[in-house]
Scaffold this motif. Structure first.
Motif, PDB file in Angstrom:
ATOM      1  N   GLN A 278      14.071  23.627 -12.766  1.00  0.00           N
ATOM      2  CA  GLN A 278      13.028  23.516 -11.756  1.00  0.00           C
ATOM      3  C   GLN A 278      13.528  22.703 -10.568  1.00  0.00           C
ATOM      4  O   GLN A 278      14.383  21.831 -10.704  1.00  0.00           O
ATOM      5  N   LEU A 279      12.972  22.998  -9.399  1.00  0.00           N
ATOM      6  CA  LEU A 279      13.241  22.281  -8.166  1.00  0.00           C
ATOM      7  C   LEU A 279      12.065  21.343  -7.942  1.00  0.00           C
ATOM      8  O   LEU A 279      10.907  21.768  -8.001  1.00  0.00           O
ATOM      9  N   ALA A 280      12.344  20.066  -7.700  1.00  0.00           N
ATOM     10  CA  ALA A 280      11.285  19.080  -7.512  1.00  0.00           C
ATOM     11  C   ALA A 280      11.550  18.278  -6.245  1.00  0.00           C
ATOM     12  O   ALA A 280      12.701  18.012  -5.891  1.00  0.00           O
ATOM     13  N   ALA A 281      10.491  17.898  -5.553  1.00  0.00           N
ATOM     14  CA  ALA A 281      10.595  17.100  -4.336  1.00  0.00           C
ATOM     15  C   ALA A 281       9.452  16.098  -4.304  1.00  0.00           C
ATOM     16  O   ALA A 281       8.367  16.358  -4.826  1.00  0.00           O
ATOM     17  N   ALA A 282       9.710  14.942  -3.693  1.00  0.00           N
ATOM     18  CA  ALA A 282       8.682  13.909  -3.551  1.00  0.00           C
ATOM     19  C   ALA A 282       8.938  13.147  -2.257  1.00  0.00           C
ATOM     20  O   ALA A 282      10.086  12.994  -1.831  1.00  0.00           O
TER      21      ALA A 282
ATOM     22  N   ILE B 273      14.799  15.085  -3.327  1.00  0.00           N
ATOM     23  CA  ILE B 273      14.819  16.499  -3.705  1.00  0.00           C
ATOM     24  C   ILE B 273      15.807  16.580  -4.849  1.00  0.00           C
ATOM     25  O   ILE B 273      16.922  16.056  -4.764  1.00  0.00           O
ATOM     26  N   ARG B 274      15.395  17.203  -5.948  1.00  0.00           N
ATOM     27  CA  ARG B 274      16.284  17.242  -7.108  1.00  0.00           C
ATOM     28  C   ARG B 274      16.134  18.562  -7.854  1.00  0.00           C
ATOM     29  O   ARG B 274      15.087  19.198  -7.824  1.00  0.00           O
ATOM     30  N   LEU B 275      17.183  18.912  -8.529  1.00  0.00           N
ATOM     31  CA  LEU B 275      17.209  20.071  -9.398  1.00  0.00           C
ATOM     32  C   LEU B 275      17.215  19.536 -10.823  1.00  0.00           C
ATOM     33  O   LEU B 275      18.106  18.769 -11.199  1.00  0.00           O
ATOM     34  N   GLU B 276      16.203  19.876 -11.607  1.00  0.00           N
ATOM     35  CA  GLU B 276      16.075  19.369 -12.973  1.00  0.00           C
ATOM     36  C   GLU B 276      16.410  20.478 -13.962  1.00  0.00           C
ATOM     37  O   GLU B 276      15.820  21.558 -13.916  1.00  0.00           O
ATOM     38  N   TRP B 277      17.348  20.181 -14.846  1.00  0.00           N
ATOM     39  CA  TRP B 277      17.810  21.150 -15.833  1.00  0.00           C
ATOM     40  C   TRP B 277      17.517  20.610 -17.222  1.00  0.00           C
ATOM     41  O   TRP B 277      17.947  19.508 -17.574  1.00  0.00           O
ATOM     42  N   MET B 278      16.752  21.348 -18.018  1.00  0.00           N
ATOM     43  CA  MET B 278      16.437  20.944 -19.381  1.00  0.00           C
ATOM     44  C   MET B 278      17.516  21.498 -20.306  1.00  0.00           C
ATOM     45  O   MET B 278      17.767  22.701 -20.327  1.00  0.00           O
ATOM     46  N   VAL B 279      18.143  20.600 -21.049  1.00  0.00           N
ATOM     47  CA  VAL B 279      19.186  20.991 -21.985  1.00  0.00           C
ATOM     48  C   VAL B 279      18.588  21.004 -23.385  1.00  0.00           C
ATOM     49  O   VAL B 279      18.076  19.991 -23.854  1.00  0.00           O
ATOM     50  N   GLY B 280      18.605  22.132 -24.040  1.00  0.00           N
ATOM     51  CA  GLY B 280      18.079  22.237 -25.399  1.00  0.00           C
ATOM     52  C   GLY B 280      16.588  22.504 -25.410  1.00  0.00           C
ATOM     53  O   GLY B 280      15.935  22.645 -24.382  1.00  0.00           O
ATOM     54  N   ALA B 281      16.044  22.562 -26.592  1.00  0.00           N
ATOM     55  CA  ALA B 281      14.629  22.851 -26.798  1.00  0.00           C
ATOM     56  C   ALA B 281      13.795  21.590 -26.627  1.00  0.00           C
ATOM     57  O   ALA B 281      14.255  20.486 -26.876  1.00  0.00           O
ATOM     58  N   ASP B 282      12.560  21.750 -26.222  1.00  0.00           N
ATOM     59  CA  ASP B 282      11.629  20.646 -26.057  1.00  0.00           C
ATOM     60  C   ASP B 282      10.835  20.477 -27.345  1.00  0.00           C
ATOM     61  O   ASP B 282      10.028  21.337 -27.701  1.00  0.00           O
TER      62      ASP B 282
ATOM     63  N   TYR C 203       0.863  -1.176   0.000  1.00  0.00           N
ATOM     64  CA  TYR C 203       0.000   0.000   0.000  1.00  0.00           C
ATOM     65  C   TYR C 203       0.901   1.227   0.000  1.00  0.00           C
ATOM     66  O   TYR C 203       1.826   1.307   0.818  1.00  0.00           O
ATOM     67  N   GLY C 204       0.661   2.165  -0.898  1.00  0.00           N
ATOM     68  CA  GLY C 204       1.524   3.331  -0.985  1.00  0.00           C
ATOM     69  C   GLY C 204       0.761   4.637  -1.023  1.00  0.00           C
ATOM     70  O   GLY C 204      -0.369   4.704  -1.513  1.00  0.00           O
ATOM     71  N   PHE C 205       1.408   5.661  -0.495  1.00  0.00           N
ATOM     72  CA  PHE C 205       0.888   7.018  -0.562  1.00  0.00           C
ATOM     73  C   PHE C 205       2.083   7.929  -0.775  1.00  0.00           C
ATOM     74  O   PHE C 205       3.096   7.805  -0.092  1.00  0.00           O
ATOM     75  N   SER C 206       1.979   8.843  -1.734  1.00  0.00           N
ATOM     76  CA  SER C 206       3.094   9.766  -1.982  1.00  0.00           C
ATOM     77  C   SER C 206       2.561  11.143  -2.368  1.00  0.00           C
ATOM     78  O   SER C 206       1.417  11.288  -2.791  1.00  0.00           O
ATOM     79  N   ALA C 207       3.407  12.125  -2.194  1.00  0.00           N
ATOM     80  CA  ALA C 207       3.104  13.501  -2.571  1.00  0.00           C
ATOM     81  C   ALA C 207       4.327  14.079  -3.268  1.00  0.00           C
ATOM     82  O   ALA C 207       5.465  13.682  -2.979  1.00  0.00           O
ATOM     83  N   ASP C 208       4.103  14.979  -4.217  1.00  0.00           N
ATOM     84  CA  ASP C 208       5.221  15.600  -4.917  1.00  0.00           C
ATOM     85  C   ASP C 208       4.899  17.049  -5.231  1.00  0.00           C
ATOM     86  O   ASP C 208       3.739  17.447  -5.259  1.00  0.00           O
ATOM     87  N   ALA C 209       5.962  17.814  -5.454  1.00  0.00           N
ATOM     88  CA  ALA C 209       5.817  19.226  -5.804  1.00  0.00           C
ATOM     89  C   ALA C 209       6.972  19.630  -6.695  1.00  0.00           C
ATOM     90  O   ALA C 209       8.068  19.066  -6.599  1.00  0.00           O
ATOM     91  N   SER C 210       6.725  20.573  -7.587  1.00  0.00           N
ATOM     92  CA  SER C 210       7.811  21.138  -8.387  1.00  0.00           C
ATOM     93  C   SER C 210       7.589  22.641  -8.508  1.00  0.00           C
ATOM     94  O   SER C 210       6.457  23.115  -8.552  1.00  0.00           O
ATOM     95  N   LEU C 211       8.694  23.350  -8.541  1.00  0.00           N
ATOM     96  CA  LEU C 211       8.668  24.802  -8.618  1.00  0.00           C
ATOM     97  C   LEU C 211       9.653  25.244  -9.687  1.00  0.00           C
ATOM     98  O   LEU C 211      10.844  24.933  -9.606  1.00  0.00           O
ATOM     99  N   GLY C 212       9.145  25.928 -10.700  1.00  0.00           N
ATOM    100  CA  GLY C 212      10.003  26.430 -11.768  1.00  0.00           C
ATOM    101  C   GLY C 212      10.830  27.608 -11.288  1.00  0.00           C
ATOM    102  O   GLY C 212      10.289  28.552 -10.714  1.00  0.00           O
ATOM    103  N   ILE C 213      12.126  27.539 -11.524  1.00  0.00           N
ATOM    104  CA  ILE C 213      13.028  28.617 -11.147  1.00  0.00           C
ATOM    105  C   ILE C 213      13.308  29.513 -12.352  1.00  0.00           C
ATOM    106  O   ILE C 213      13.277  30.732 -12.246  1.00  0.00           O
ATOM    107  N   ARG C 214      13.558  28.876 -13.481  1.00  0.00           N
ATOM    108  CA  ARG C 214      13.713  29.554 -14.776  1.00  0.00           C
ATOM    109  C   ARG C 214      13.008  28.689 -15.808  1.00  0.00           C
ATOM    110  O   ARG C 214      12.496  27.626 -15.485  1.00  0.00           O
ATOM    111  N   SER C 215      13.018  29.114 -17.045  1.00  0.00           N
ATOM    112  CA  SER C 215      12.336  28.333 -18.080  1.00  0.00           C
ATOM    113  C   SER C 215      12.996  26.977 -18.302  1.00  0.00           C
ATOM    114  O   SER C 215      12.355  26.052 -18.780  1.00  0.00           O
TER     115      SER C 215
END
Length: 148
Positions: free
Chosen positions: A103-107, A131-140, A88-100
Protein backbone atom coordinates in the motif's frame (compact mmCIF):
# COMPACT_ATOMS: atom_id res chain seq x y z
CA UNK A 1 -3.66 4.41 35.03
CA UNK A 2 -0.31 4.12 36.74
CA UNK A 3 1.35 5.18 40.01
CA UNK A 4 5.05 5.81 40.52
CA UNK A 5 7.24 6.56 43.52
CA UNK A 6 10.75 8.08 43.56
CA UNK A 7 13.46 7.98 46.19
CA UNK A 8 14.26 11.16 48.14
CA UNK A 9 16.63 13.49 46.26
CA UNK A 10 18.59 14.86 49.25
CA UNK A 11 18.57 18.19 47.39
CA UNK A 12 18.13 20.20 50.56
CA UNK A 13 14.47 20.92 49.91
CA UNK A 14 11.33 18.87 49.96
CA UNK A 15 10.32 17.67 46.48
CA UNK A 16 7.37 15.56 45.45
CA UNK A 17 8.39 11.88 45.34
CA UNK A 18 5.35 10.33 43.70
CA UNK A 19 3.23 10.73 40.60
CA UNK A 20 0.41 9.20 38.66
CA UNK A 21 -0.92 8.86 35.15
CA UNK A 22 -4.53 8.37 34.15
CA UNK A 23 -6.21 8.28 30.80
CA UNK A 24 -9.08 7.06 28.77
CA UNK A 25 -10.06 6.39 25.18
CA UNK A 26 -13.40 6.29 23.43
CA UNK A 27 -14.03 4.86 19.96
CA UNK A 28 -17.19 5.13 17.88
CA UNK A 29 -17.67 2.92 14.86
CA UNK A 30 -20.48 4.24 12.75
CA UNK A 31 -22.52 2.36 10.26
CA UNK A 32 -20.68 1.67 7.06
CA UNK A 33 -17.25 3.27 6.73
CA UNK A 34 -16.94 6.07 9.34
CA UNK A 35 -15.28 5.95 12.75
CA UNK A 36 -14.16 8.49 15.32
CA UNK A 37 -12.06 8.30 18.46
CA UNK A 38 -10.82 10.50 21.25
CA UNK A 39 -8.37 10.16 24.10
CA UNK A 40 -7.39 12.10 27.20
CA UNK A 41 -4.28 11.45 29.30
CA UNK A 42 -2.93 13.32 32.32
CA UNK A 43 0.48 12.85 33.95
CA UNK A 44 1.10 14.49 37.35
CA UNK A 45 4.37 14.20 39.18
CA UNK A 46 7.72 15.61 40.09
CA UNK A 47 9.21 18.13 37.66
CA UNK A 48 6.37 18.62 35.20
CA UNK A 49 2.74 17.91 34.51
CA UNK A 50 1.50 16.83 31.11
CA UNK A 51 -1.95 16.62 29.52
CA UNK A 52 -2.71 15.13 26.09
CA UNK A 53 -6.00 15.33 24.16
CA UNK A 54 -6.55 13.76 20.71
CA UNK A 55 -9.59 13.43 18.47
CA UNK A 56 -9.70 11.83 15.06
CA UNK A 57 -12.08 10.62 12.43
CA UNK A 58 -11.55 8.08 9.66
CA UNK A 59 -13.36 7.16 6.46
CA UNK A 60 -12.68 3.73 4.92
CA UNK A 61 -15.00 3.38 1.91
CA UNK A 62 -13.22 0.26 0.59
CA UNK A 63 -10.61 -2.17 1.90
CA UNK A 64 -8.07 -0.41 -0.36
CA UNK A 65 -8.73 3.24 0.65
CA UNK A 66 -8.50 5.05 3.97
CA UNK A 67 -8.67 8.80 4.76
CA UNK A 68 -8.29 10.35 8.21
CA UNK A 69 -7.85 13.62 10.09
CA UNK A 70 -6.62 14.23 13.64
CA UNK A 71 -6.51 17.18 16.02
CA UNK A 72 -4.39 17.21 19.16
CA UNK A 73 -3.30 19.41 22.05
CA UNK A 74 -0.44 18.64 24.41
CA UNK A 75 0.13 20.84 27.46
CA UNK A 76 3.23 20.82 29.66
CA UNK A 77 3.34 22.73 32.94
CA UNK A 78 6.91 23.17 34.13
CA UNK A 79 6.75 23.00 37.94
CA UNK A 80 10.35 23.92 38.70
CA UNK A 81 10.32 26.80 36.18
CA UNK A 82 7.06 28.74 36.10
CA UNK A 83 5.41 28.57 32.70
CA UNK A 84 3.19 26.60 30.38
CA UNK A 85 3.81 25.13 26.96
CA UNK A 86 1.17 23.83 24.55
CA UNK A 87 1.45 22.16 21.17
CA UNK A 88 -1.62 22.37 18.92
CA UNK A 89 -1.63 19.89 16.05
CA UNK A 90 -3.65 19.05 12.98
CA UNK A 91 -2.84 16.23 10.57
CA UNK A 92 -4.37 14.31 7.69
CA UNK A 93 -3.45 10.93 6.25
CA UNK A 94 -4.42 8.64 3.40
CA UNK A 95 -3.56 5.14 2.26
CA UNK A 96 -4.26 3.37 -1.00
CA UNK A 97 -3.93 -0.38 -1.44
CA UNK A 98 -1.99 -1.35 -4.54
CA UNK A 99 -2.01 -5.12 -3.98
CA UNK A 100 -3.03 -7.30 -1.06
CA UNK A 101 0.47 -6.97 0.44
CA UNK A 102 1.41 -3.44 -0.75
CA UNK A 103 0.00 0.00 0.00
CA UNK A 104 0.96 3.63 -0.59
CA UNK A 105 0.50 5.87 2.45
CA UNK A 106 0.90 9.62 2.96
CA UNK A 107 0.49 11.96 5.93
CA UNK A 108 0.90 15.69 6.55
CA UNK A 109 0.64 17.69 9.76
CA UNK A 110 1.04 21.18 11.21
CA UNK A 111 2.10 21.66 14.83
CA UNK A 112 2.17 25.04 16.60
CA UNK A 113 4.06 25.36 19.88
CA UNK A 114 3.12 28.19 22.25
CA UNK A 115 5.04 29.13 25.39
CA UNK A 116 3.32 31.28 28.04
CA UNK A 117 4.04 32.58 31.52
CA UNK A 118 7.81 32.53 30.95
CA UNK A 119 7.97 28.83 30.00
CA UNK A 120 11.46 27.64 29.06
CA UNK A 121 12.48 25.70 26.00
CA UNK A 122 12.83 25.83 22.25
CA UNK A 123 9.97 26.43 19.83
CA UNK A 124 8.79 22.99 18.62
CA UNK A 125 6.48 24.39 15.91
CA UNK A 126 6.89 22.32 12.76
CA UNK A 127 5.43 20.92 9.58
CA UNK A 128 5.70 17.21 8.89
CA UNK A 129 4.97 15.20 5.76
CA UNK A 130 5.66 11.59 4.81
CA UNK A 131 5.05 9.41 1.80
CA UNK A 132 5.83 5.73 2.16
CA UNK A 133 5.37 2.41 0.48
CA UNK A 134 4.35 -0.27 3.00
CA UNK A 135 5.01 -3.91 2.17
CA UNK A 136 3.57 -6.70 4.34
CA UNK A 137 5.86 -9.70 4.52
CA UNK A 138 4.10 -12.97 5.32
CA UNK A 139 0.59 -13.64 6.55
CA UNK A 140 -1.21 -11.44 9.07
CA UNK A 141 -2.07 -13.52 12.17
CA UNK A 142 -4.86 -11.05 12.98
CA UNK A 143 -6.57 -12.08 9.76
CA UNK A 144 -6.49 -15.81 10.47
CA UNK A 145 -3.07 -16.28 8.86
CA UNK A 146 -4.13 -14.97 5.46
CA UNK A 147 -2.50 -12.22 3.45
CA UNK A 148 -4.53 -9.02 3.60
Amino acid sequence: GAYRKYAETDAGLSLRTNGWRAGGDVIWRGERSFSASGSYDVDIGSGAANTDVRVDTRWIPTSALSLGVEGSVTQNIYEFRVGTGRIYGFSADASLGIRSDLQLAAAAGLYRHTLTNGAPGPDWSQRRATIRLEWMVGADPGLGGTVR
